[in-house]
Motif scaffolding. Sequence first.
Motif, PDB file in Angstrom:
ATOM      1  N   PRO A 193      14.414   1.462  -9.557  1.00 20.97           N
ATOM      2  CA  PRO A 193      13.304   0.996  -8.715  1.00 20.97           C
ATOM      3  C   PRO A 193      13.020  -0.497  -8.814  1.00 20.97           C
ATOM      4  CG  PRO A 193      12.495   2.268 -10.586  1.00 20.97           C
ATOM      5  CD  PRO A 193      13.980   2.441 -10.559  1.00 20.97           C
ATOM      6  N   ASP A 194      13.575  -1.138  -9.824  1.00 23.90           N
ATOM      7  CA  ASP A 194      13.344  -2.568 -10.017  1.00 23.90           C
ATOM      8  C   ASP A 194      14.365  -3.439  -9.294  1.00 23.90           C
ATOM      9  OD1 ASP A 194      15.288  -1.512 -11.741  1.00 23.90           O
ATOM     10  OD2 ASP A 194      15.056  -3.144 -13.178  1.00 23.90           O
ATOM     11  N   PHE A 195      15.382  -2.849  -8.683  1.00 20.58           N
ATOM     12  CA  PHE A 195      16.402  -3.640  -8.004  1.00 20.58           C
ATOM     13  C   PHE A 195      15.812  -4.375  -6.800  1.00 20.58           C
ATOM     14  CE2 PHE A 195      20.858  -1.714  -9.068  1.00 20.58           C
ATOM     15  CZ  PHE A 195      20.657  -2.036 -10.402  1.00 20.58           C
ATOM     16  N   THR A 196      16.195  -5.630  -6.642  1.00 21.88           N
ATOM     17  CA  THR A 196      15.779  -6.426  -5.491  1.00 21.88           C
ATOM     18  C   THR A 196      16.736  -6.167  -4.322  1.00 21.88           C
ATOM     19  OG1 THR A 196      17.184  -8.303  -6.067  1.00 21.88           O
ATOM     20  CG2 THR A 196      14.959  -8.238  -7.050  1.00 21.88           C
ATOM     21  N   PRO A 197      16.346  -6.558  -3.100  1.00 21.45           N
ATOM     22  CA  PRO A 197      17.294  -6.436  -1.977  1.00 21.45           C
ATOM     23  C   PRO A 197      18.624  -7.128  -2.246  1.00 21.45           C
ATOM     24  CG  PRO A 197      15.104  -6.846  -1.129  1.00 21.45           C
ATOM     25  CD  PRO A 197      15.013  -6.986  -2.631  1.00 21.45           C
ATOM     26  N   GLN A 198      18.569  -8.287  -2.896  1.00 20.99           N
ATOM     27  CA  GLN A 198      19.795  -9.023  -3.184  1.00 20.99           C
ATOM     28  C   GLN A 198      20.693  -8.251  -4.156  1.00 20.99           C
ATOM     29  OE1 GLN A 198      16.698 -10.243  -3.322  1.00 20.99           O
ATOM     30  NE2 GLN A 198      16.669 -11.814  -1.710  1.00 20.99           N
ATOM     31  N   GLU A 199      20.080  -7.634  -5.164  1.00 19.01           N
ATOM     32  CA  GLU A 199      20.857  -6.861  -6.134  1.00 19.01           C
ATOM     33  C   GLU A 199      21.474  -5.622  -5.485  1.00 19.01           C
ATOM     34  OE1 GLU A 199      18.736  -7.669 -10.419  1.00 19.01           O
ATOM     35  OE2 GLU A 199      17.610  -6.522  -8.936  1.00 19.01           O
ATOM     36  N   ARG A 213       0.827  -1.216   0.000  1.00 13.50           N
ATOM     37  CA  ARG A 213       0.000   0.000   0.000  1.00 13.50           C
ATOM     38  C   ARG A 213       0.857   1.261   0.000  1.00 13.50           C
ATOM     39  NH1 ARG A 213      -3.716   1.786   5.138  1.00 13.50           N
ATOM     40  NH2 ARG A 213      -4.266   3.875   4.397  1.00 13.50           N
ATOM     41  N   PHE A 214       1.956   1.250   0.777  1.00 15.43           N
ATOM     42  CA  PHE A 214       2.807   2.434   0.888  1.00 15.43           C
ATOM     43  C   PHE A 214       4.117   2.305   0.100  1.00 15.43           C
ATOM     44  CE2 PHE A 214       0.059   2.794   4.607  1.00 15.43           C
ATOM     45  CZ  PHE A 214      -0.288   4.139   4.568  1.00 15.43           C
ATOM     46  N   HIS A 215       4.245   1.236  -0.654  1.00 20.86           N
ATOM     47  CA  HIS A 215       5.432   1.026  -1.503  1.00 20.86           C
ATOM     48  C   HIS A 215       6.729   1.130  -0.688  1.00 20.86           C
ATOM     49  CE1 HIS A 215       2.659   1.305  -4.855  1.00 20.86           C
ATOM     50  NE2 HIS A 215       2.253   2.468  -4.392  1.00 20.86           N
ATOM     51  N   ILE A 216       6.757   0.433   0.432  1.00 21.73           N
ATOM     52  CA  ILE A 216       7.910   0.494   1.333  1.00 21.73           C
ATOM     53  C   ILE A 216       9.064  -0.311   0.738  1.00 21.73           C
ATOM     54  CG2 ILE A 216       8.777  -0.023   3.648  1.00 21.73           C
ATOM     55  CD1 ILE A 216       5.782   0.163   4.543  1.00 21.73           C
ATOM     56  N   ARG A 217      10.217   0.344   0.564  1.00 23.78           N
ATOM     57  CA  ARG A 217      11.365  -0.319  -0.044  1.00 23.78           C
ATOM     58  C   ARG A 217      12.502  -0.580   0.926  1.00 23.78           C
ATOM     59  NH1 ARG A 217      11.841  -0.259  -5.404  1.00 23.78           N
ATOM     60  NH2 ARG A 217      13.212  -1.998  -4.866  1.00 23.78           N
ATOM     61  N   ILE A 218      12.584   0.233   1.982  1.00 21.32           N
ATOM     62  CA  ILE A 218      13.726   0.168   2.897  1.00 21.32           C
ATOM     63  C   ILE A 218      13.224   0.242   4.334  1.00 21.32           C
ATOM     64  CG2 ILE A 218      15.889   1.292   3.604  1.00 21.32           C
ATOM     65  CD1 ILE A 218      15.737   2.650   0.701  1.00 21.32           C
ATOM     66  N   LEU A 219      13.856  -0.523   5.221  1.00 26.92           N
ATOM     67  CA  LEU A 219      13.603  -0.413   6.661  1.00 26.92           C
ATOM     68  C   LEU A 219      14.917  -0.143   7.355  1.00 26.92           C
ATOM     69  CD1 LEU A 219      12.062  -0.708   9.360  1.00 26.92           C
ATOM     70  CD2 LEU A 219      12.463  -3.186   9.199  1.00 26.92           C
ATOM     71  N   ALA A 265      10.368 -10.436   1.508  1.00 24.27           N
ATOM     72  CA  ALA A 265       9.183  -9.773   0.936  1.00 24.27           C
ATOM     73  C   ALA A 265       9.560  -8.588   0.052  1.00 24.27           C
ATOM     74  CB  ALA A 265       8.260  -9.312   2.055  1.00 24.27           C
ATOM     75  N   GLY A 266      10.859  -8.295  -0.060  1.00 24.46           N
ATOM     76  CA  GLY A 266      11.305  -7.249  -0.968  1.00 24.46           C
ATOM     77  C   GLY A 266      11.711  -5.951  -0.310  1.00 24.46           C
ATOM     78  N   ILE A 267      11.833  -5.930   1.014  1.00 25.89           N
ATOM     79  CA  ILE A 267      12.254  -4.729   1.731  1.00 25.89           C
ATOM     80  C   ILE A 267      13.736  -4.863   2.102  1.00 25.89           C
ATOM     81  CG2 ILE A 267      11.944  -3.352   3.829  1.00 25.89           C
ATOM     82  CD1 ILE A 267       9.006  -4.196   3.831  1.00 25.89           C
ATOM     83  N   VAL A 268      14.526  -3.874   1.735  1.00 24.20           N
ATOM     84  CA  VAL A 268      15.942  -3.867   2.116  1.00 24.20           C
ATOM     85  C   VAL A 268      16.020  -3.480   3.589  1.00 24.20           C
ATOM     86  CG1 VAL A 268      18.233  -2.933   1.685  1.00 24.20           C
ATOM     87  CG2 VAL A 268      16.611  -3.156  -0.196  1.00 24.20           C
ATOM     88  N   VAL A 269      16.454  -4.395   4.422  1.00 24.37           N
ATOM     89  CA  VAL A 269      16.559  -4.140   5.862  1.00 24.37           C
ATOM     90  C   VAL A 269      17.997  -3.749   6.185  1.00 24.37           C
ATOM     91  CG1 VAL A 269      16.246  -5.080   8.183  1.00 24.37           C
ATOM     92  CG2 VAL A 269      14.743  -5.828   6.313  1.00 24.37           C
ATOM     93  N   VAL A 270      18.145  -2.580   6.803  1.00 21.49           N
ATOM     94  CA  VAL A 270      19.460  -2.057   7.177  1.00 21.49           C
ATOM     95  C   VAL A 270      19.487  -1.910   8.696  1.00 21.49           C
ATOM     96  CG1 VAL A 270      21.093  -0.146   6.943  1.00 21.49           C
ATOM     97  CG2 VAL A 270      19.642  -0.807   4.999  1.00 21.49           C
ATOM     98  N   ALA A 271      20.476  -2.538   9.346  1.00 20.06           N
ATOM     99  CA  ALA A 271      20.556  -2.518  10.804  1.00 20.06           C
ATOM    100  C   ALA A 271      21.906  -2.012  11.265  1.00 20.06           C
ATOM    101  CB  ALA A 271      20.308  -3.910  11.376  1.00 20.06           C
TER     102      ALA A 271
END
Length: 304
Positions: A263-269, A123-129, A157-163
Amino acid sequence: MERVRRYIHADYAYKMGLSGKNVTIAVMDTGIVPHPDLKDRIVLFRDFCQNRIGLYDDNGHGTHIAGILAGNGMQSILNKKGNYMGIAPKARLISLKVLDAKGNGSTQNMLEAVDYLLRIRERFHIRILNISVGMLPDAGKKEQLALLEAVERLWDAGIVVVAAAGNNGPKENTVTVPGISRKIVTVGSCDDTEQVTLKNGLESGYSGSGPTACCIVKPEILAPGTNIISCNKNMKGYTVKSGTSMAAPVVSGSIALLTELHPDFTPQEIKLRLYERAYPRGRQIGKKCWGIVHVENLIREGKW
């Protein structure tokens, strides 16, 4: 922030017209206030601590992180204080309050926040956490595993998680959970040996270090984290904080610039690109990591 932007070579991105526009970044932290540098781009706030309605940050950590990520620096420019613009000044922000006024939280709060993100991500097009939060070393194994599994669900699920790597260094095996996850991107401070204000309990070499129990190189990537000026919770200006908590949003903001371009890059890419294009490399600076985030390399096409 001017120093930080120069350090990571971000100007190349701005000259290309990149700003994080149309990229949504979620932040798990102490909350957020409608600081003039942020207020027009805070699209959602959810409080998992007290279930309060309306923006607030009773600690200040989360607002500082948000400013590093996406502050536009306008208040500093108008007040002729410099330019404290964040890395992705047009990115949208979602604030998930999982820590209280003292910076404490529970695993349950974070797990609920993860489930919520999974429900709203499309819904919110979340790409990064961005998670500038780490578990205490004495946290139970069951809690640690639950949080690791949760952030890896977000990654899948497609969100790049940065910790953040945590501030328990310089000894080995000091990276905090969830930073020890094999999948997510973990960030340490590249300037943690510089003069640090000790009022926060930080000492030289504070950045958490690997390897992890699984012998994985952690943190993978470094960014400036010492004496960072960013948004203040009182909304009247700025404050200085240090730690890997501050380094993590530098990388998250850099990823937002890359995501705007691709915008098409996956977390892995994205993670592979961080690996390939970090500079200087870890071996060049005597650190067991990939290297320092370099925005120009990250977004430049062809030979770089």
